[in-house]
Design a protein around this motif. Structure first.
Motif, PDB file in Angstrom:
ATOM      1  N   ARG A  30     -23.580   1.178   5.237  1.00  0.00           N
ATOM      2  CA  ARG A  30     -24.287   0.136   4.842  1.00  0.00           C
ATOM      3  C   ARG A  30     -23.972  -1.680   5.104  1.00  0.00           C
ATOM      4  NH1 ARG A  30     -26.135   1.546   0.212  1.00  0.00           N
ATOM      5  NH2 ARG A  30     -27.046   3.185   0.691  1.00  0.00           N
ATOM      6  N   ARG A  31     -22.694  -1.626   4.111  1.00  0.00           N
ATOM      7  CA  ARG A  31     -22.445  -2.932   4.635  1.00  0.00           C
ATOM      8  C   ARG A  31     -20.664  -2.859   6.213  1.00  0.00           C
ATOM      9  NH1 ARG A  31     -18.736  -6.668   1.413  1.00  0.00           N
ATOM     10  NH2 ARG A  31     -20.289  -6.364   0.759  1.00  0.00           N
ATOM     11  N   LEU A  32     -20.476  -2.549   6.500  1.00  0.00           N
ATOM     12  CA  LEU A  32     -19.743  -2.532   8.130  1.00  0.00           C
ATOM     13  C   LEU A  32     -21.267  -2.890   9.001  1.00  0.00           C
ATOM     14  CD1 LEU A  32     -17.041   0.169   8.093  1.00  0.00           C
ATOM     15  CD2 LEU A  32     -17.111  -2.326   8.734  1.00  0.00           C
ATOM     16  N   LEU A  51     -10.369   0.802   4.986  1.00  0.00           N
ATOM     17  CA  LEU A  51     -10.077   0.612   3.974  1.00  0.00           C
ATOM     18  C   LEU A  51     -10.189  -1.710   3.210  1.00  0.00           C
ATOM     19  CD1 LEU A  51      -7.939   1.559   1.357  1.00  0.00           C
ATOM     20  CD2 LEU A  51      -5.919   0.580   3.215  1.00  0.00           C
ATOM     21  N   ASP A  52     -10.248  -2.035   4.292  1.00  0.00           N
ATOM     22  CA  ASP A  52     -10.239  -3.422   3.820  1.00  0.00           C
ATOM     23  C   ASP A  52     -11.853  -3.388   3.612  1.00  0.00           C
ATOM     24  OD1 ASP A  52      -9.784  -6.152   3.908  1.00  0.00           O
ATOM     25  OD2 ASP A  52     -11.870  -6.172   5.468  1.00  0.00           O
ATOM     26  N   ALA A  53     -13.133  -2.903   4.053  1.00  0.00           N
ATOM     27  CA  ALA A  53     -14.429  -2.461   3.408  1.00  0.00           C
ATOM     28  C   ALA A  53     -14.512  -2.270   2.403  1.00  0.00           C
ATOM     29  CB  ALA A  53     -15.180  -2.160   4.716  1.00  0.00           C
ATOM     30  N   SER A  59     -14.439  -5.420  -5.459  1.00  0.00           N
ATOM     31  CA  SER A  59     -13.909  -6.840  -5.628  1.00  0.00           C
ATOM     32  C   SER A  59     -15.308  -7.381  -5.889  1.00  0.00           C
ATOM     33  CB  SER A  59     -13.096  -7.146  -4.440  1.00  0.00           C
ATOM     34  OG  SER A  59     -14.167  -8.058  -3.633  1.00  0.00           O
ATOM     35  N   GLU A  60     -16.343  -6.862  -5.385  1.00  0.00           N
ATOM     36  CA  GLU A  60     -17.869  -7.091  -5.772  1.00  0.00           C
ATOM     37  C   GLU A  60     -18.351  -6.188  -7.654  1.00  0.00           C
ATOM     38  OE1 GLU A  60     -19.856  -6.673  -2.014  1.00  0.00           O
ATOM     39  OE2 GLU A  60     -18.949  -8.210  -1.353  1.00  0.00           O
ATOM     40  N   ARG A  61     -17.223  -5.354  -7.278  1.00  0.00           N
ATOM     41  CA  ARG A  61     -18.264  -4.310  -8.550  1.00  0.00           C
ATOM     42  C   ARG A  61     -17.729  -5.271  -9.968  1.00  0.00           C
ATOM     43  NH1 ARG A  61     -15.262   0.066  -6.875  1.00  0.00           N
ATOM     44  NH2 ARG A  61     -16.589   0.480  -5.672  1.00  0.00           N
ATOM     45  N   SER A  62     -19.055  -5.122 -10.809  1.00  0.00           N
ATOM     46  CA  SER A  62     -18.860  -5.241 -12.147  1.00  0.00           C
ATOM     47  C   SER A  62     -17.917  -5.346 -12.835  1.00  0.00           C
ATOM     48  CB  SER A  62     -20.437  -5.216 -12.133  1.00  0.00           C
ATOM     49  OG  SER A  62     -20.442  -6.307 -14.058  1.00  0.00           O
ATOM     50  N   ARG A 648      -4.658   7.734  -6.523  1.00  0.00           N
ATOM     51  CA  ARG A 648      -5.474   7.084  -5.661  1.00  0.00           C
ATOM     52  C   ARG A 648      -6.386   5.988  -5.927  1.00  0.00           C
ATOM     53  NH1 ARG A 648      -7.302  13.920  -5.653  1.00  0.00           N
ATOM     54  NH2 ARG A 648      -5.868  14.741  -5.996  1.00  0.00           N
ATOM     55  N   THR A 649      -6.591   5.791  -4.693  1.00  0.00           N
ATOM     56  CA  THR A 649      -7.702   4.689  -4.379  1.00  0.00           C
ATOM     57  C   THR A 649      -8.506   4.753  -3.196  1.00  0.00           C
ATOM     58  OG1 THR A 649      -7.627   2.170  -3.353  1.00  0.00           O
ATOM     59  CG2 THR A 649      -6.430   3.488  -2.494  1.00  0.00           C
ATOM     60  N   GLU A 650      -9.635   4.208  -3.622  1.00  0.00           N
ATOM     61  CA  GLU A 650     -11.106   4.186  -2.401  1.00  0.00           C
ATOM     62  C   GLU A 650     -10.495   4.099  -1.579  1.00  0.00           C
ATOM     63  OE1 GLU A 650     -14.522   2.476  -4.852  1.00  0.00           O
ATOM     64  OE2 GLU A 650     -13.083   1.439  -5.213  1.00  0.00           O
ATOM     65  N   SER A 651     -10.935   4.376  -0.509  1.00  0.00           N
ATOM     66  CA  SER A 651     -10.583   4.373   0.906  1.00  0.00           C
ATOM     67  C   SER A 651     -11.847   4.192   1.880  1.00  0.00           C
ATOM     68  CB  SER A 651     -10.089   5.397   1.712  1.00  0.00           C
ATOM     69  OG  SER A 651     -10.967   6.770   1.385  1.00  0.00           O
ATOM     70  N   GLY A 652     -12.640   4.361   1.551  1.00  0.00           N
ATOM     71  CA  GLY A 652     -13.698   3.689   2.282  1.00  0.00           C
ATOM     72  C   GLY A 652     -14.515   5.267   3.095  1.00  0.00           C
ATOM     73  N   TYR A 653     -14.234   5.991   3.149  1.00  0.00           N
ATOM     74  CA  TYR A 653     -14.448   7.565   2.837  1.00  0.00           C
ATOM     75  C   TYR A 653     -15.038   8.255   1.934  1.00  0.00           C
ATOM     76  CZ  TYR A 653     -11.781   6.200   7.698  1.00  0.00           C
ATOM     77  OH  TYR A 653     -11.074   6.159   8.526  1.00  0.00           O
TER      78      TYR A 653
END
Length: 664
Positions: A30-32, A51-53, A59-62, A648-653
């Protein structure tokens, strides 16, 4: 393979990765779409842009939950307005992707069950029916045409014994069916109705469902004993290949385990070779009810992780973001020693669980999801305008909801559009809260019944990984690999929090485990290992760094020799050992941020027993990566996580990337 340009950044990308865009997480897609006018997921996107998205969204997460910011407040924590749902188990407690419990039968003693699409053998259902539109007869017919992982069903209620998957009590959808459906799907569901997000750890295991209790809903101790004795009689546990038993019910009153028939039957079953896990109970009291006080039973309590992933917990001061679920606890005397219970904790709150199908609530949950999706996809919230196609879609979904519950008649599309949208949002939230909504087909649940189901599922993964493990060894590995929680009361926290990936990795190396003798993937080495390929990832120009150009070793193609002194003197960083268990693979490589996500450029060497490995000299910093595996079943290859690291880290997938931190 010829690379093509990423539609967003123009970077050369392997087309096999470009079209991983079909696996994008919904908020990222949705962001992209909003950020890049005209772009659609089917055009593809490179892993770096994805990954950038994901990082931008993170970073916007509370740092604190937004659940109280709406009217009425949400019933669960969440941290971004367009991520108002709960995370799946593997997002919160990562597991080993190479194991799903296949070949292991996981037995349950519970009040009732209901066959669910998440219990089918395949996690993909082409041309699946519209589940919310099916009646009970159609639901049963659809599932009976598929391979279910319900290995066997026995109904022992009211003193009778009825067996087989055609028993009416398995399909009647009565209220007592909900609890067993919840525990079986949380443990062994494949997440089919959530596109894999809400899968259980043992999503390949077979299920033996034993229904116990009375017609009035009670489950007295004598009925729990009947269930245990049914497994013991003629060694039925062996006949059905039962290696794990999950018990999410408790006895009648406190009693020493040596005098309690439930505990004695459980002890005998464990002695014969079945690992048993039981719920600690939810009374927040220092008392244990059978079989929780049995010494050989692993008793499981719960934690409240505030619906966060491990990465968020780091931002929120690590373990301090974890609190106890109000479970029971106690001490048990065993051969002159004292055993404190529960021994282990798992997630006890905000667990996604399937709605009991074929009823008005199930259909209403689906309608709520359609309304919310229309609002979110439009990129507008309440009060930001409604018109044209968006208005028409909202009206259609609203009319659908009107047929399900008259509460929706409180809001009308006539009059001021902004006021209508605000009323719609409030009406939706009231209904979401009433049903603990998190998804079109799932609600959130809590309790030690759901916590123990996770532990039982991981035990099934461990026994698939190493079938030679005894119940005592499974128990020991689960507690030894747990994450300690020293800020919580010791008598209630046990060994700490379940760590699924680490427990399975330990099982692979215990006794005759296939990975005995191999280092754990992600290990930082002091010096190169003999016979293990050593590669230096290419630089930005795609050329091997000059300091790494050495004669090839006979160990395998792509291996380079260098002495530790020359490496440390010419390049900063660290040697990192990577390993991947892929018995059916033809080739395995590692790819990530350190080589611009290029499959097959950094090949691993087959080391025997299905293990592939390599050593990389990586510069200091944080690197994200995956393995690329090709096989006869997947000749073009597919990527997979490193099963041996929890980082592990969020990938966007839909699935995360693995992470390695290289010290300076």
């Amino acid at each position: 393979m010829t690379r093509v340009a990423c539609p967003l950044c123009g970077a050369p990308t392997d087309p096999r990765l470009l079209y991983k865009s079909s696996e994008l997480a919904e908020p990222v897609a949705r962001r992209l779409r909003r950020r890049s006018a005209g772009w659609q997921p089917q055009q593809g996107i490179c892993p770096a842009c994805t990954l950038d998205a994901a990082r931008q969204l993170a970073s916007e997460r509370s740092l604190t939950s937004l659940h109280a910011s709406t009217d009425p407040p949400a019933t669960f924590p969440y941290y971004r307005a367009d991520e108002e749902t709960v995370l799946g188990q593997a997002e919160r407690l990562p597991d080993h992707p190479g194991f799903d419990g296949a070949g292991v039968t996981l037995a349950f003693l519970d009040s009732g069950y209901y066959p669910h699409p998440d219990l089918t053998a395949a996690p993909i259902w082409p041309n699946a029916p519209e589940w919310a539109a099916l009646n009970a007869r159609q639901w049963r017919a659809a599932l009976q045409r598929r391979a279910l992982r319900l290995h066997h069903y026995v109904d022992l209620t009211d003193g009778a014994q009825r067996s087989g998957l055609d028993q009416p009590s398995l399909w009647d959808g009565a209220g007592d069916s909900w609890h067993g459906q919840m525990t079986t799907v949380i443990a062994a569901g494949n997440g089919l109705l959530s596109q894999g997000r809400y899968r259980g750890y043992a999503h390949g295991a077979q299920i033996l469902a034993v229904k116990i209790g009375r017609g009035d809903g009670r489950i007295p101790e004598e009925d729990i004993v009947r269930g245990l004795n049914w497994l013991l009689e003629r060694d039925r546990w062996r006949e059905h290949n039962v290696r794990v038993l999950n018990i999410s019910v408790g006895g009648d009153f406190e009693q020493d385990w040596r005098d309690n028939p439930v505990c004695l039957a459980a002890e005998e079953l464990a002695r014969r070779g079945v690992f048993i896990a039981a719920a600690a109970g939810n009374s927040h009291a220092p008392r244990l009810l059978a079989p929780a006080q049995a010494p050989s039973v692993l008793t499981v309590g719960g934690v409240d992780d505030l619906n966060t992933s491990p990465a968020w917990q780091t931002r929120q001061h690590a373990a301090q973001s974890l609190d106890l679920y109000p479970h029971n606890w106690g001490a048990v005397a065993v051969r002159g020693a004292v055993l404190h219970k529960p021994e282990l904790l798992a997630l006890g709150r905000w667990l996604p669980s399937p709605i009991l199908p074929v009823n008005p609530v199930f259909r209403e949950m689906h309608a709520i999801a359609a309304l919310r999706r229309t609002l979110l996809d439009a990129g507008q919230g309440p009060g930001e305008g409604v018109g044209g196609e968006r208005r028409q879609m909202l009206l259609e979904h609203w009319q659908r909801a009107l047929h399900l519950d008259p509460v929706y008649r409180r809001s009308h599309p006539d009059g001021h559009p902004q006021a209508w949208l605000a009323e719609m949002e409030q009406a939706l939230r009231r209904r979401m809260n009433a049903h603990k909504w998190v998804h079109a087909y799932y609600q959130h649940v809590d309790g030690t019944s759901v916590a123990v189901a996770q532990v039982s599922a991981v035990a099934a993964q461990m026994l698939q990984a190493n079938p030679q493990l005894s119940p005592q060894q499974v128990r020991a590995l689960l507690t030894q690999t747990a994450r300690p929680l020293p800020h919580l009361p010791a008598e209630r926290a046990g060994a700490g929090l379940l760590q699924p990936a680490t427990a399975v990795a330990a099982a692979l190396r215990r006794g005759a485990g296939r990975l005995r003798g191999f280092p754990v993937s992600g290990s930082v080495l002091r010096e190169p290992l003999p016979g293990v390929p050593l590669l230096f990832p290419p630089g930005p120009a795609g050329e091997l760094r000059a300091t790494a150009k050495r004669d090839r070793l006979a160990a395998g193609a792509g291996a380079w020799s260098a002495s530790p002194a020359s490496m440390t003197g010419s390049m900063s960083g660290a040697l990192v050992y990577f390993g991947c268990l892929a018995p059916q693979a033809r080739e395995v490589s590692v790819l990530g941020s350190f080589n611009a996500w290029q499959p097959e450029q950094l090949p691993l060497m087959a080391a025997g027993r299905g293990w592939w490995h390599i050593t990389l000299l990586l510069p200091p910093g944080r690197h994200v990566y995956r393995f690329w595996v090709t096989s006869d079943a997947q000749p073009l290859g597919d990527w997979r996580l490193d099963g041996e690291t929890m980082a592990r880290t969020e990938s966007g997938y839909l699935t995360p990337h693995s992470v390695i931190e290289v010290p300076a």
